[in-house]
Write an enzyme that holds these catalytic residues in place. Structure first.
Site, PDB file in Angstrom:
ATOM      1  N   ARG A  92       0.771  -1.147  -0.055  1.00  0.00           N
ATOM      2  CA  ARG A  92       0.238  -0.014   0.033  1.00  0.00           C
ATOM      3  C   ARG A  92       0.702   1.268   0.116  1.00  0.00           C
ATOM      4  O   ARG A  92       0.411   2.151  -0.695  1.00  0.00           O
ATOM      5  CB  ARG A  92      -0.796   0.086   1.146  1.00  0.00           C
ATOM      6  CG  ARG A  92      -2.007  -1.116   1.062  1.00  0.00           C
ATOM      7  CD  ARG A  92      -3.150  -1.040   2.184  1.00  0.00           C
ATOM      8  NE  ARG A  92      -4.136  -1.895   2.306  1.00  0.00           N
ATOM      9  CZ  ARG A  92      -5.113  -1.646   3.037  1.00  0.00           C
ATOM     10  NH1 ARG A  92      -5.485  -0.880   3.906  1.00  0.00           N
ATOM     11  NH2 ARG A  92      -6.016  -2.917   3.059  1.00  0.00           N
ATOM     12  N   ASP A 164      -3.924   4.235   4.784  1.00  0.00           N
ATOM     13  CA  ASP A 164      -3.088   3.824   3.896  1.00  0.00           C
ATOM     14  C   ASP A 164      -3.778   3.296   2.606  1.00  0.00           C
ATOM     15  O   ASP A 164      -2.894   2.989   1.639  1.00  0.00           O
ATOM     16  CB  ASP A 164      -1.988   2.771   4.340  1.00  0.00           C
ATOM     17  CG  ASP A 164      -2.760   1.665   4.778  1.00  0.00           C
ATOM     18  OD1 ASP A 164      -3.962   1.562   4.690  1.00  0.00           O
ATOM     19  OD2 ASP A 164      -2.012   0.845   5.319  1.00  0.00           O
ATOM     20  N   ASP A 165      -5.063   3.783   2.466  1.00  0.00           N
ATOM     21  CA  ASP A 165      -5.764   3.332   1.231  1.00  0.00           C
ATOM     22  C   ASP A 165      -6.368   4.610   0.810  1.00  0.00           C
ATOM     23  O   ASP A 165      -7.372   4.507   0.001  1.00  0.00           O
ATOM     24  CB  ASP A 165      -6.836   2.149   1.158  1.00  0.00           C
ATOM     25  CG  ASP A 165      -7.630   2.427   2.601  1.00  0.00           C
ATOM     26  OD1 ASP A 165      -7.563   3.414   3.063  1.00  0.00           O
ATOM     27  OD2 ASP A 165      -8.734   1.421   2.555  1.00  0.00           O
ATOM     28  N   ASP A 253     -11.189   6.798  15.702  1.00  0.00           N
ATOM     29  CA  ASP A 253     -12.064   7.819  14.976  1.00  0.00           C
ATOM     30  C   ASP A 253     -13.489   8.163  15.805  1.00  0.00           C
ATOM     31  O   ASP A 253     -13.702   9.287  15.677  1.00  0.00           O
ATOM     32  CB  ASP A 253     -12.390   7.328  13.414  1.00  0.00           C
ATOM     33  CG  ASP A 253     -12.966   5.881  13.306  1.00  0.00           C
ATOM     34  OD1 ASP A 253     -13.413   5.381  14.197  1.00  0.00           O
ATOM     35  OD2 ASP A 253     -13.309   5.762  11.808  1.00  0.00           O
ATOM     36  N   HIS A 277     -13.562   3.492   1.372  1.00  0.00           N
ATOM     37  CA  HIS A 277     -13.953   2.309   0.499  1.00  0.00           C
ATOM     38  C   HIS A 277     -15.132   1.995   0.871  1.00  0.00           C
ATOM     39  O   HIS A 277     -15.704   0.651   0.179  1.00  0.00           O
ATOM     40  CB  HIS A 277     -12.734   1.090   0.701  1.00  0.00           C
ATOM     41  CG  HIS A 277     -12.885   0.824   2.220  1.00  0.00           C
ATOM     42  ND1 HIS A 277     -11.941   1.330   2.990  1.00  0.00           N
ATOM     43  CD2 HIS A 277     -13.357  -0.281   2.705  1.00  0.00           C
ATOM     44  CE1 HIS A 277     -12.121   0.543   4.375  1.00  0.00           C
ATOM     45  NE2 HIS A 277     -12.845  -0.463   3.976  1.00  0.00           N
TER      46      HIS A 277
END
Length: 342
Positions: A92, A164-165, A253, A277
């Site tokens: 990634r 990291d995406d 979060d 995503h």
């Protein structure tokens, strides 16, 4: 650079006395500083929707035709924290280093859980958090605690967290954040739920109470102004973030949202310019890509989920479409195919 969780709890308090703008003198006293931070808070709250109706929505068009900047900033004022784990350094992070991080090395900080000399050579700021590599709420909160402390230490105006995406379009991010003074209370991102999350807050060993609040999903990224981050200090600095997360037993979060909304009473500003995503990314149109802040890739309803963008790379060569997106935004990149139509 290896760090642990035990940062001094007076760290953020010390930062209160720093000047946060090269063009403005520091406040005369602590009281003056907090007066500056909350000057427009009542006016901003009048603008917000009731929490049950959802946080205020920032339309996509706002990035395409932004208001005149209220707080002129540059990308150098950003602290972009990328959360990752050692096993994704190759699969990634190398993609991010080749694309958006390549143009934002000085303001990007990678937070991971293992030493990697090769990664350090490629990136300017790599922080080994010494946290667990597990994808547990405790491990995630451990990393977020280090991110917060490193941001306070940096002296920068805006803390932005991504995964990291995520692909980060810093040009649009700067335009968005310039609409808000960094000394005010600003928490901006995108919820993954269509209603406030309901949690149980532990008050003592045998007493709990229900609490509900909105939070911006870390999978799409979110940003917090320095003024608000400093107010979060009693619940976030040093080891306090971990203990706060344990009070509600939710991931990192969610804990950010709890501190900001439930404890400090600051409303999340919802922006459709952030993407994770968890949403159908094929709905993002090509013409809108330059106006987005973050993009992502993954699976959605058991199918490949990525931006639908034709370009010089096939889906096999560029399954995330991040290389194609980068060439659309920065066609002068040396490795972008000259014959590609984006």
């Amino acid at each position: 650079e290896a760090v642990g969780q035990g940062q001094g709890q007076g760290q953020a308090a010390t930062e209160l006395s720093r000047s946060h703008s090269a063009s403005a003198p520091p406040p005369r006293s602590l009281r003056d500083y907090f007066t500056e931070l909350s000057r427009d808070r009542d006016r901003d709250r009048d603008r917000d929707r009731d929490s049950e109706q959802g946080p205020p929505l920032l339309p996509t068009a706002a990035a395409a035709a932004p208001l005149p900047p209220r707080d002129p900033i540059t990308s150098g004022d950003l602290f972009i924290a990328v959360k990752t784990t050692n096993k994704f350094h190759r699969s990634r992070l190398e993609l991010l280093l080749d694309t958006w991080i390549s143009r934002n090395r000085e303001q990007t900080y990678i937070f991971t859980d293992g030493e990697d000399e090769e990664l350090k050579k490629k990136s300017g700021h790599v922080v080994n958090t010494n946290c667990s590599a597990a994808h547990s709420r405790q491990a995630l909160s451990c990393k977020m605690a280090v991110e917060y402390d490193k941001f306070i230490e940096s002296g920068k105006k805006w803390f932005c967290h991504v995964d990291d995406d995520n692909y980060v379009n810093t040009r649009t991010l700067v335009k968005l954040l310039a609409q808000y003074p960094h000394t005010q209370d600003v928490y901006i991102g995108k919820p993954s739920l269509d209603r406030p999350i309901e949690a149980t807050e532990r008050i003592s060993d045998n007493k709990v109470r229900p609490v509900h609040f909105w939070f911006a999903t870390g999978g799409a990224g979110f940003c917090i102004s320095r003024g608000l981050a400093l107010k979060m200090s009693p619940w976030a600095s040093g080891g306090h973030f971990m203990s706060t997360a344990e009070k509600i037993r939710l991931p990192d979060d969610c804990t950010i949202g709890y501190i900001v909304e439930a404890v400090l009473g600051v409303k999340l500003i919802r922006s459709n310019l952030f993407h994770s995503h968890l949403e159908n990314l094929q709905q993002v149109m090509r013409a809108d890509i330059p106006n987005q802040v973050t993009l992502s890739y993954g699976t959605f309803e058991n199918k490949r989920n990525a931006i639908n963008l034709k370009g010089g790379f096939s889906v096999e060569e560029d399954p995330s479409r991040f290389r194609s997106i980068h060439c659309l935004l920065y066609p002068d990149t040396p490795w972008c195919p000259r014959s590609g139509v984006y």
